[in-house]
Design a protein around this motif. Structure first.
Motif, PDB file in Angstrom:
ATOM      1  N   GLU A 191      66.395  62.294  37.618  1.00 20.40           N
ATOM      2  CA  GLU A 191      65.907  61.288  37.096  1.00 20.40           C
ATOM      3  C   GLU A 191      65.866  59.713  36.966  1.00 20.40           C
ATOM      4  O   GLU A 191      65.806  58.977  37.422  1.00 20.40           O
ATOM      5  N   GLU A 192      67.545  59.969  37.050  1.00 19.58           N
ATOM      6  CA  GLU A 192      68.192  58.732  37.683  1.00 19.58           C
ATOM      7  C   GLU A 192      68.685  58.257  38.868  1.00 19.58           C
ATOM      8  O   GLU A 192      69.217  57.445  39.380  1.00 19.58           O
ATOM      9  N   GLY A 193      67.942  59.438  39.717  1.00 21.74           N
ATOM     10  CA  GLY A 193      67.922  58.926  41.468  1.00 21.74           C
ATOM     11  C   GLY A 193      69.477  59.492  41.794  1.00 21.74           C
ATOM     12  O   GLY A 193      69.094  58.900  43.338  1.00 21.74           O
ATOM     13  N   ASP A 194      69.842  60.585  41.522  1.00 22.35           N
ATOM     14  CA  ASP A 194      71.284  60.779  42.233  1.00 22.35           C
ATOM     15  C   ASP A 194      70.649  62.060  42.824  1.00 22.35           C
ATOM     16  O   ASP A 194      69.558  62.638  42.708  1.00 22.35           O
ATOM     17  N   LEU A 195      70.971  62.136  44.478  1.00 23.36           N
ATOM     18  CA  LEU A 195      70.646  63.273  45.254  1.00 23.36           C
ATOM     19  C   LEU A 195      72.140  64.123  45.015  1.00 23.36           C
ATOM     20  O   LEU A 195      73.037  64.459  45.150  1.00 23.36           O
ATOM     21  N   MET A 196      71.160  65.757  44.593  1.00 21.76           N
ATOM     22  CA  MET A 196      72.531  66.366  44.541  1.00 21.76           C
ATOM     23  C   MET A 196      71.797  67.473  45.549  1.00 21.76           C
ATOM     24  O   MET A 196      70.936  67.736  46.158  1.00 21.76           O
ATOM     25  N   ASP A 197      73.204  68.385  45.174  1.00 21.07           N
ATOM     26  CA  ASP A 197      73.704  69.830  46.194  1.00 21.07           C
ATOM     27  C   ASP A 197      73.779  70.749  45.080  1.00 21.07           C
ATOM     28  O   ASP A 197      74.290  70.804  43.807  1.00 21.07           O
ATOM     29  N   PHE A 198      73.285  71.829  45.721  1.00 17.03           N
ATOM     30  CA  PHE A 198      73.710  73.253  45.027  1.00 17.03           C
ATOM     31  C   PHE A 198      75.518  73.792  44.835  1.00 17.03           C
ATOM     32  O   PHE A 198      76.295  74.376  44.197  1.00 17.03           O
ATOM     33  N   ASP A 199      76.058  73.132  45.970  1.00 16.81           N
ATOM     34  CA  ASP A 199      77.364  73.521  46.755  1.00 16.81           C
ATOM     35  C   ASP A 199      78.030  72.709  46.828  1.00 16.81           C
ATOM     36  O   ASP A 199      78.404  71.789  47.304  1.00 16.81           O
ATOM     37  N   HIS A 247      58.856  68.078  47.351  1.00 10.41           N
ATOM     38  CA  HIS A 247      58.361  67.983  45.666  1.00 10.41           C
ATOM     39  C   HIS A 247      58.858  68.612  44.933  1.00 10.41           C
ATOM     40  O   HIS A 247      59.466  67.737  43.955  1.00 10.41           O
ATOM     41  N   SER A 248      58.552  69.985  44.544  1.00 11.73           N
ATOM     42  CA  SER A 248      59.937  70.838  44.380  1.00 11.73           C
ATOM     43  C   SER A 248      61.220  70.662  43.990  1.00 11.73           C
ATOM     44  O   SER A 248      61.893  70.315  42.297  1.00 11.73           O
ATOM     45  N   LYS A 249      61.957  69.338  44.926  1.00 12.76           N
ATOM     46  CA  LYS A 249      62.705  68.761  44.012  1.00 12.76           C
ATOM     47  C   LYS A 249      63.070  68.057  43.429  1.00 12.76           C
ATOM     48  O   LYS A 249      64.235  67.298  43.162  1.00 12.76           O
ATOM     49  N   PHE A 250      62.171  66.766  42.854  1.00  8.29           N
ATOM     50  CA  PHE A 250      62.179  66.175  42.037  1.00  8.29           C
ATOM     51  C   PHE A 250      62.711  67.208  40.547  1.00  8.29           C
ATOM     52  O   PHE A 250      62.345  66.308  39.678  1.00  8.29           O
ATOM     53  N   THR A 251      62.363  68.052  40.211  1.00  7.60           N
ATOM     54  CA  THR A 251      62.368  68.648  39.309  1.00  7.60           C
ATOM     55  C   THR A 251      63.767  69.772  39.281  1.00  7.60           C
ATOM     56  O   THR A 251      64.295  70.952  38.178  1.00  7.60           O
ATOM     57  N   VAL A 263      76.269  68.916  41.767  1.00  5.87           N
ATOM     58  CA  VAL A 263      76.258  68.590  42.665  1.00  5.87           C
ATOM     59  C   VAL A 263      76.122  66.999  43.089  1.00  5.87           C
ATOM     60  O   VAL A 263      75.531  67.531  44.067  1.00  5.87           O
ATOM     61  N   ARG A 264      76.308  66.074  42.468  1.00  5.03           N
ATOM     62  CA  ARG A 264      76.678  64.078  43.432  1.00  5.03           C
ATOM     63  C   ARG A 264      76.331  64.321  44.652  1.00  5.03           C
ATOM     64  O   ARG A 264      77.911  64.028  45.006  1.00  5.03           O
ATOM     65  N   VAL A 265      75.371  63.935  45.147  1.00  2.00           N
ATOM     66  CA  VAL A 265      75.712  63.925  47.314  1.00  2.00           C
ATOM     67  C   VAL A 265      75.912  62.154  47.563  1.00  2.00           C
ATOM     68  O   VAL A 265      76.784  61.850  47.846  1.00  2.00           O
ATOM     69  N   ALA A 266      75.167  61.592  46.451  1.00  2.00           N
ATOM     70  CA  ALA A 266      74.703  60.261  46.802  1.00  2.00           C
ATOM     71  C   ALA A 266      73.886  60.055  46.418  1.00  2.00           C
ATOM     72  O   ALA A 266      73.305  59.977  45.325  1.00  2.00           O
ATOM     73  N   HIS A 267      72.917  58.516  46.253  1.00  2.00           N
ATOM     74  CA  HIS A 267      71.870  57.801  45.993  1.00  2.00           C
ATOM     75  C   HIS A 267      70.858  57.423  46.156  1.00  2.00           C
ATOM     76  O   HIS A 267      71.305  57.301  47.719  1.00  2.00           O
ATOM     77  N   LEU A 268      69.696  57.699  45.806  1.00  2.00           N
ATOM     78  CA  LEU A 268      68.305  57.055  46.401  1.00  2.00           C
ATOM     79  C   LEU A 268      68.596  55.973  47.200  1.00  2.00           C
ATOM     80  O   LEU A 268      68.091  55.174  48.395  1.00  2.00           O
ATOM     81  N   LEU A 298      60.817  57.518  39.806  1.00  2.93           N
ATOM     82  CA  LEU A 298      61.410  57.181  41.323  1.00  2.93           C
ATOM     83  C   LEU A 298      60.472  56.965  41.540  1.00  2.93           C
ATOM     84  O   LEU A 298      61.539  56.069  43.135  1.00  2.93           O
ATOM     85  N   GLY A 299      59.245  56.005  41.909  1.00  5.18           N
ATOM     86  CA  GLY A 299      58.714  55.753  43.129  1.00  5.18           C
ATOM     87  C   GLY A 299      59.100  54.722  42.860  1.00  5.18           C
ATOM     88  O   GLY A 299      59.310  53.417  43.932  1.00  5.18           O
ATOM     89  N   ARG A 300      58.901  53.889  41.629  1.00  6.21           N
ATOM     90  CA  ARG A 300      59.784  52.503  41.169  1.00  6.21           C
ATOM     91  C   ARG A 300      60.777  52.007  42.072  1.00  6.21           C
ATOM     92  O   ARG A 300      61.289  50.568  42.962  1.00  6.21           O
ATOM     93  N   MET A 301      61.632  53.138  41.668  1.00  5.52           N
ATOM     94  CA  MET A 301      62.943  52.756  42.938  1.00  5.52           C
ATOM     95  C   MET A 301      63.572  52.639  43.586  1.00  5.52           C
ATOM     96  O   MET A 301      63.942  51.994  44.622  1.00  5.52           O
ATOM     97  N   MET A 302      62.829  53.755  44.298  1.00  3.85           N
ATOM     98  CA  MET A 302      62.992  53.832  45.558  1.00  3.85           C
ATOM     99  C   MET A 302      62.640  52.197  46.226  1.00  3.85           C
ATOM    100  O   MET A 302      62.607  51.320  47.147  1.00  3.85           O
ATOM    101  N   ARG A 303      61.151  51.945  45.451  1.00  2.00           N
ATOM    102  CA  ARG A 303      60.231  50.477  45.839  1.00  2.00           C
ATOM    103  C   ARG A 303      61.839  49.174  45.736  1.00  2.00           C
ATOM    104  O   ARG A 303      61.911  48.702  46.914  1.00  2.00           O
ATOM    105  N   ASP A 304      62.329  49.356  44.420  1.00  2.00           N
ATOM    106  CA  ASP A 304      63.361  48.225  44.436  1.00  2.00           C
ATOM    107  C   ASP A 304      64.154  48.767  44.782  1.00  2.00           C
ATOM    108  O   ASP A 304      65.114  47.338  45.027  1.00  2.00           O
TER     109      ASP A 304
END
Length: 181
Positions: free
Chosen positions: A92-100, A123-127, A132-137, A153-159
């Motif tokens: 929800e905070e815009g962090d891009l995550m990984d499993f490994d 779309h399933s990746k939004f939930t 593990v954090r990789v980066a941010h949007l 998240l849409g607003r965060m991307m736009r901003d």
């Protein structure tokens, strides 16, 4: 693939979405692709005018991809125009995550060597509950998906100036087209 010009240099990440991206890129000419994904390398190697550079390292059985310090050090020598990434999830905070956690060093290095960073996800990746954090949007330039993200998240991307490409619902061809636009 429409965002990738002919003759571009590209890094392609691991995952099944990246396999679909590789297939979509087969209509391009003169690409140079660096990857640590064996399946992506095999797909792209069908095109004789492509140069495919496969990063070495420890081979992960379940992903058909290399990882580890040797892979990270190999990637560090390159600079590519475009990095195309798959991710495990977006918080929800815009962090891009990984499993490994073992892939984080490779992923962060691949982002570092890429002038433009593109993320492709369904779309399933939004939930998703990747851990593990990789980066941010805000660290990426473009996001390609098959459904609109949650409004925050849409607003965060736009901003953050992140371009969002959403495929039309229910149309498999447009899902691939969204990855090409």
């Amino acid at each position: 693939a429409g965002q990738i010009p002919e003759g571009a240099t590209i890094f392609i990440d691991i995952g099944t979405t990246m396999e679909a991206v590789a297939e979509a890129l087969l209509n391009h000419r003169r690409l140079t692709v660096v990857t640590n994904h064996l399946t992506v390398a095999t797909i792209l190697n069908r095109k004789r005018e492509f140069q495919v550079i496969l990063a070495g390292g420890v081979l992960k059985h379940n992903d058909q991809a290399t990882t580890g310090e040797a892979t990270r050090e190999f990637l560090e020598k390159f600079r590519v125009g475009y990095g195309i990434f798959g991710i495990g999830g977006v918080t929800e905070e815009g962090d891009l995550m990984d499993f490994d956690f073992r892939d984080i060093g490779v992923s962060t290095m691949a982002m570092k060597i890429s002038r433009k960073r593109l993320v492709a996800l369904d779309h399933s990746k939004f939930t998703s509950e990747a851990m593990v954090r990789v980066a941010h949007l805000r660290d990426v330039d473009m996001v390609f998906t098959d459904a609109a993200p949650p409004a925050p998240l849409g607003r965060m991307m736009r901003d953050s100036g992140v371009q969002l490409f959403v495929a039309e619902a229910g149309d498999e061809a447009s899902k691939v087209t969204a990855l090409r636009r």
